[in-house]
Motif scaffolding. Sequence first.
Motif, PDB file in Angstrom:
ATOM      1  N   GLY A 106       1.755  -3.608  -3.710  1.00  0.00           N
ATOM      2  CA  GLY A 106       1.109  -3.754  -2.412  1.00  0.00           C
ATOM      3  C   GLY A 106       1.506  -2.616  -1.481  1.00  0.00           C
ATOM      4  O   GLY A 106       2.661  -2.182  -1.452  1.00  0.00           O
ATOM      5  N   TYR A 107       0.550  -2.104  -0.705  1.00  0.00           N
ATOM      6  CA  TYR A 107       0.815  -0.963   0.172  1.00  0.00           C
ATOM      7  C   TYR A 107       1.618  -1.368   1.403  1.00  0.00           C
ATOM      8  O   TYR A 107       1.319  -2.366   2.056  1.00  0.00           O
ATOM      9  CB  TYR A 107      -0.499  -0.315   0.614  1.00  0.00           C
ATOM     10  N   MET A 108       2.623  -0.571   1.718  1.00  0.00           N
ATOM     11  CA  MET A 108       3.433  -0.790   2.911  1.00  0.00           C
ATOM     12  C   MET A 108       2.825  -0.050   4.112  1.00  0.00           C
ATOM     13  O   MET A 108       2.887  -0.522   5.237  1.00  0.00           O
ATOM     14  CB  MET A 108       4.865  -0.284   2.682  1.00  0.00           C
ATOM     15  N   TRP A 109       2.290   1.113   3.831  1.00  0.00           N
ATOM     16  CA  TRP A 109       1.679   1.951   4.857  1.00  0.00           C
ATOM     17  C   TRP A 109       0.845   3.019   4.163  1.00  0.00           C
ATOM     18  O   TRP A 109       0.826   3.116   2.929  1.00  0.00           O
ATOM     19  CB  TRP A 109       2.750   2.609   5.730  1.00  0.00           C
ATOM     20  N   LYS A 132      -0.226   6.773   2.840  1.00  0.00           N
ATOM     21  CA  LYS A 132       0.542   7.920   2.338  1.00  0.00           C
ATOM     22  C   LYS A 132       0.632   9.033   3.374  1.00  0.00           C
ATOM     23  O   LYS A 132       1.445   9.945   3.241  1.00  0.00           O
ATOM     24  CB  LYS A 132      -0.077   8.456   1.045  1.00  0.00           C
ATOM     25  N   GLU A 162       1.732  -7.905  -6.329  1.00  0.00           N
ATOM     26  CA  GLU A 162       1.604  -7.568  -4.906  1.00  0.00           C
ATOM     27  C   GLU A 162       2.927  -7.053  -4.358  1.00  0.00           C
ATOM     28  O   GLU A 162       2.959  -6.118  -3.546  1.00  0.00           O
ATOM     29  CB  GLU A 162       1.151  -8.800  -4.121  1.00  0.00           C
ATOM     30  N   MET A 163       4.037  -7.649  -4.822  1.00  0.00           N
ATOM     31  CA  MET A 163       5.346  -7.221  -4.345  1.00  0.00           C
ATOM     32  C   MET A 163       5.624  -5.763  -4.696  1.00  0.00           C
ATOM     33  O   MET A 163       6.127  -4.994  -3.874  1.00  0.00           O
ATOM     34  CB  MET A 163       6.438  -8.115  -4.948  1.00  0.00           C
ATOM     35  N   TRP A 191       8.950   3.444  -4.574  1.00  0.00           N
ATOM     36  CA  TRP A 191      10.326   3.576  -4.097  1.00  0.00           C
ATOM     37  C   TRP A 191      11.319   3.445  -5.255  1.00  0.00           C
ATOM     38  O   TRP A 191      12.340   4.140  -5.294  1.00  0.00           O
ATOM     39  CB  TRP A 191      10.626   2.518  -3.029  1.00  0.00           C
ATOM     40  N   ASN A 229       4.654   4.689  -0.587  1.00  0.00           N
ATOM     41  CA  ASN A 229       4.064   3.602   0.209  1.00  0.00           C
ATOM     42  C   ASN A 229       3.990   2.269  -0.527  1.00  0.00           C
ATOM     43  O   ASN A 229       3.347   1.337  -0.073  1.00  0.00           O
ATOM     44  CB  ASN A 229       2.679   4.000   0.708  1.00  0.00           C
ATOM     45  N   THR A 230       4.650   2.156  -1.701  1.00  0.00           N
ATOM     46  CA  THR A 230       4.771   0.871  -2.397  1.00  0.00           C
ATOM     47  C   THR A 230       6.203   0.726  -2.890  1.00  0.00           C
ATOM     48  O   THR A 230       6.915   1.722  -3.072  1.00  0.00           O
ATOM     49  CB  THR A 230       3.829   0.772  -3.610  1.00  0.00           C
ATOM     50  N   LEU A 231       6.617  -0.511  -3.128  1.00  0.00           N
ATOM     51  CA  LEU A 231       7.960  -0.748  -3.659  1.00  0.00           C
ATOM     52  C   LEU A 231       8.101  -0.126  -5.045  1.00  0.00           C
ATOM     53  O   LEU A 231       9.167   0.389  -5.405  1.00  0.00           O
ATOM     54  CB  LEU A 231       8.227  -2.256  -3.722  1.00  0.00           C
TER      55      LEU A 231
END
Length: 408
Positions: free
Chosen positions: A53-56, A58, A49-50, A69, A64-66
Motif C-alpha cells: 500500500g502506498y504511503m505517499w 514517489k 496492503e501492509m 523500505w 513509498n511502500t513498506l
Amino acid sequence: MSQPSILKSAVRNFSALFRADAFEGILLIAVAIIAMVVANSDVSNAYFEMFYGYMWSKDVFYLNTLHLWINDGLMVIFFFVVGLEVKRELISGNLSDPKARNLPILAAIAGMAAPAAVYMFVAGGEPALVRGWAIPAATDIAFAMGVVGLLGTRVPSALRLFLLTVAIVDDIGAVTIIAVFYTETIKMEYLAAAAAVVGVMVAMNRMRVSAMAPFVLLTVALWYCVLYSGVHATIAGVLAALTIPMHGKKGNAMLEDMEHAMVPWNAYIVVPLFGFANAGVDISDLGIDALLDPLPLAVAAGLVVGKQVGIFSMVWAAVKVGFVEKPAGSTWVEIWGVSILCGIGFTMSLFIGELAFQGTGETMRLLRDEAKIGILTGSLISAVLGYGILRLTTSHPETQDDPKSPVV
C-alpha cells in the motif's frame, strides 16, 4: 535402545534445532511457510496492503511502500554484513590464502554459471523471462549452513568451510550481478556524490578513525546518494562495509566487533522480515499447474540441477587434474550432498527476482510470483535432498560418541 536413551536422543535432536547455525535456517523455513499461509488466508488483503500500500507519492520520497523500505532500505544492513564478512575473509580469512580459496572460488563460479545456463535452457529464450537468468545463481548462507548445522559433525569441518566459502564468493558474484546487470539508468550527479562519500570514508579508514558514529552517518548519506543514482541502493551497504577499518587506533578488532554486533540483528530481524515480506504468494491467481510454467520450472531447475552439476563437476575436474586437493576427510558422496545444498537460494534469489521483474503491472506481478514459487520449490527440494544424502551416507561415526553432537 532403552527408553531413557530414546528420550535423551530426542532431547538432543530437539536442542540441535536451536543451535545458532541451525536455528537461522529453521527460522527462514518457518518465515516462508507463515508468509505463504498468510498470503492465502482470509487476511491476505491486509498482508498485501501492509507491504504494497502506498504511503505517499514517489515525488515526496522514492520509498513509498513498506515493501520498498524493506528491500531498498532495511536490506542495506544485510548487504553491509555481507560486505564486512567478505572483507574479513579476503584479508584474514579463507579467501586470503590462495591455496584455500582456489577450490571454492572455482566451484562458486561454476555454481553461478551452470544454474544460469539451465535457467535459459528451460525458459526457452522467451524475451519476457531473460532478465531472470541470475535468480538461481546465489546460495543462501544462513539456510544452507542451517541444514548443515542440523547434521552436526556428520559433515566434515573442511566441507563445512568449503560450503561457507562458496556461499561467500556467491554473495560477491550476486552483488556484482546486481550492480552491473540490474542497473538501467544512471544519474551522474548522484553517482558522483556517492563516490565523494566513499572517498571520505576511505580517508577515514586510512586515518584509522575508531569512532563508529561518523561511519554510520556517512553510510546513511551514501545510501541516499546510491538510492537516487540508479544503482540499487543496497550496493551502498557493501561499499560502506569495505571502508570499515580492520583495527582501530588502539588495536581493537573494529571490523570484527561490528560484524559480531550486527549479525544477530541481521539474522533474526532483517532477513526474516525480508523473507516474510517477499515470500508470500497468492497461489489462487497462478493455478495448480503453476510449477509447470516456464519461469518457476526454470528457476527450480537452475537451483536443483544447475547448482549441483556446476559445483560438483568443477570440484571433481579440479581435483582429478591435480589443480587442487579434495576437502580433507570428505567423500565424493558428501561433496555431492553439499553441492546440492548450494541450491538453496532463498534470500538472494528472492531479492534478484524482485529486481528482474520490476514494475507495477499485472504481468510483472505474476512473473514475480512465479519466480517466488520456483525459488521456494527449488530451495526446499535442495534442502531436503542434500540433507537426506548427507544424513544417510555419512561415514563419520564420531557423532555417536559425542553426547553434545546434534544429529537429527
